[in-house]
Scaffold this motif. Structure first.
Motif: not given
Lengths: 74, 451
Positions: B233-256
């Protein structure tokens, strides 16, 4: 002239500022040209600073995945 | 298993029952079998009285002779984990209802490929026995495996190898980040502290940027498809030229979710560069490998995504200083050129030629006046000569020789002949040095030789 300048985005103004410095650096200019470049460059620098001064982070939240609405207020 | 009926009064005979697994039935060891006459004091029927050691050994033997207990796989949650200085591991495996003490000798513990810790779910393999000094039974562990974790690790490695072989992590796929991004798409959970960290960094470094938050779950079964949809959805926007995919710390299962193949492929398919900041410094996910830039944390991802306005302001300031310096240099050059021209002009001035001409004129004037003076003198001397000659021809010179000029006084006529003078006429006689008057006497005849 100044009104045209105020519409410039930061990156455009910043890029032109750098180009202006380079142009003046290259030399081979008449006095009139040099003065014009100097004045333009100074205006660009001050415009860049103003843009930074006035900037406030705007965050728009997109609709959650699957929803049809486009933008939702955060 | 049949309960141990140690309270039976017939106990001594029970030791000799067929099928009994009591190893002490030989009764050769007085301490362990320990039935004795100590019960005689009660006077009642004879009880067999055990020593603590004897009973303990009895129980121990019971346990160790049960094949079911000698090769046990036990699953539970590790608690009270401790590693003795000797290298042996002591811990408890428990579930909601019960707990079993475990010990793992150093020799077995050294080959562990993971770090067991409190709270981890694990499967242990070993045998049950008793620790006599404390009278507690425990599991002597030979192998200890993490539950799930091992499985996840294997899946992680499998996917990583497969995607790597496919070239999804290739350096040539990495795109440079825009120097001045205009719009930033953030894919994360709106409730996450990570989002606030990111926004704080953006606000401090580059508040010019437009932020588009694509909300998604970041853990659980629903997370991977939601992350994929948010990225798209956000990559399709023309007013966007960079994406950030983030998540805080967690166990391996939580980051899975960030090790999900769908997420990995969605990142690879993005038309804009993706910066991935998941968990902490030490957490690596498949998403990190696929992303164009891997950041150790969400905050670091934000810092990599945008320039810092402190630097920018310094650069602007430097540009302004350069402009002033260059302008001064330019003006200085012009002034110098002007001065050079000025000097050249002086060198080429006609003044010198004027001076030369003026001198030449002076010379001419001088020569002319000299020539004039000479001419005058010449003429004067010639005049003098003429005068002398004139003087010689003058009648006055004749007078000097004794001649006189006679004029009639009345009309001044020179008397040349006799008939010009009559008696009584007044005459003026001119001699060399003057004149005097005379009068004519009566005629005396013509003078001899004159007429």
């Amino acid at each position: 002239m100044s009104s045209e300048l105020e519409t410039l985005s930061f990156e455009v103004a910043f890029g032109e500022l750098e180009a202006t410095v380079q142009r003046l650096e290259a030399g081979d200019l008449t006095l009139e040209e040099a003065i014009a470049l100097y004045e333009r460059g100074m205006r660009l620098a001050s415009h860049c600073n103003h843009v930074l001064d006035d900037a406030e982070l705007e965050v728009k939240q997109l609709a959650p995945a699957g929803s049809q609405a486009d933008l939702a207020s955060p | 298993m049949t309960p141990i009926q140690y309270s039976l009064p017939i106990f001594p005979s029970r030791a000799k029952e067929p099928g009994s697994r009591t190893p002490d039935s030989k009764d050769s060891d007085p301490e362990s079998s320990g039935p004795g006459d100590s019960g005689t004091g009660f006077g009642g029927p004879k009880f067999r009285v055990w020593t603590v050691t004897g009973l303990t050994r009895y129980i121990k033997d019971l346990l160790e002779l049960d094949p079911e207990l000698q090769d046990v796989w036990l699953e539970g949650e590790i608690s009270n984990f401790s590693r003795a200085t000797s290298g042996h591991l002591y811990f408890t495996l428990k579930d909601a209802e019960a707990a079993i003490q475990c010990v793992m000798w150093r020799t077995a513990a050294t080959v562990l490929a993971w770090q067991p810790e409190h709270g981890a779910a694990a499967q242990a393999r070993g045998h049950i026995s008793i620790y006599p000094p404390r009278g507690s039974y425990q599991l002597y562990v030979d192998e200890l495996h993490p539950i799930g974790l091992g499985d996840l690790h294997a899946r992680f490695e499998e996917l990583r190898e497969r995607l790597r072989a496919e070239g999804l992590f290739g350096v040539e796929r990495k795109r440079p980040l825009p120097v001045f991004p205009r719009g930033l798409g953030i894919v994360t959970s709106p409730q996450a502290a990570a989002l606030q960290d990111v926004l704080n960094v953006l606000r401090r470094r580059y508040p010019l940027i437009g932020v588009y938050l694509a909300p998604t779950a970041v853990q659980g079964d629903q997370a991977p498809p939601q992350i994929v949809a948010a990225l798209q959805a956000v990559d399709a926007r023309d007013d966007v030229d960079l994406l950030l995919l983030v998540r805080g710390g967690g166990s391996l299962e939580e980051l899975w979710a960030f090790n999900d193949e769908r997420v990995a492929r969605a990142i690879a398919a993005c038309r804009h560069p993706v910066v991935c900041g998941v968990g902490h410094e030490t957490d690596f996910t498949i998403a990190d490998f696929v992303a164009d830039v891997r950041a150790p944390t969400p905050s670091a991802a934000a810092e990599l995504a945008v320039p810092d306005q402190t630097d920018l302001r310094q650069q602007i300031e430097a540009c302004a200083r350069q402009l002033v310096g260059l302008m001064e240099r330019h003006l200085g050059q012009l002034r110098k050129a002007w001065e050079q021209q000025q000097r050249a002009l002086q060198r080429l001035s006609p003044q010198a030629r004027v001076d030369t001409r003026r001198q030449q004129a002076d010379d001419l004037i001088q020569r002319a006046s000299r020539a004039l003076a000479y001419g005058l003198a010449l003429r004067r001397s010639r005049l003098a000569g003429l005068e002398a000659r004139l003087a010689a021809l003058s009648p006055l010179a004749t007078l000097e020789r004794g001649y006189a000029i006679v004029r009639r006084s009345d009309n001044g006529a020179v008397v040349r002949r006799v008939d010009q003078a009559h008696a009584g006429d007044a005459l003026t006689i001119r001699v060399q040095d003057g004149e005097f008057s005379a009068s004519v006497q009566p005629p005396a005849g013509p003078a001899p030789g004159t007429g």
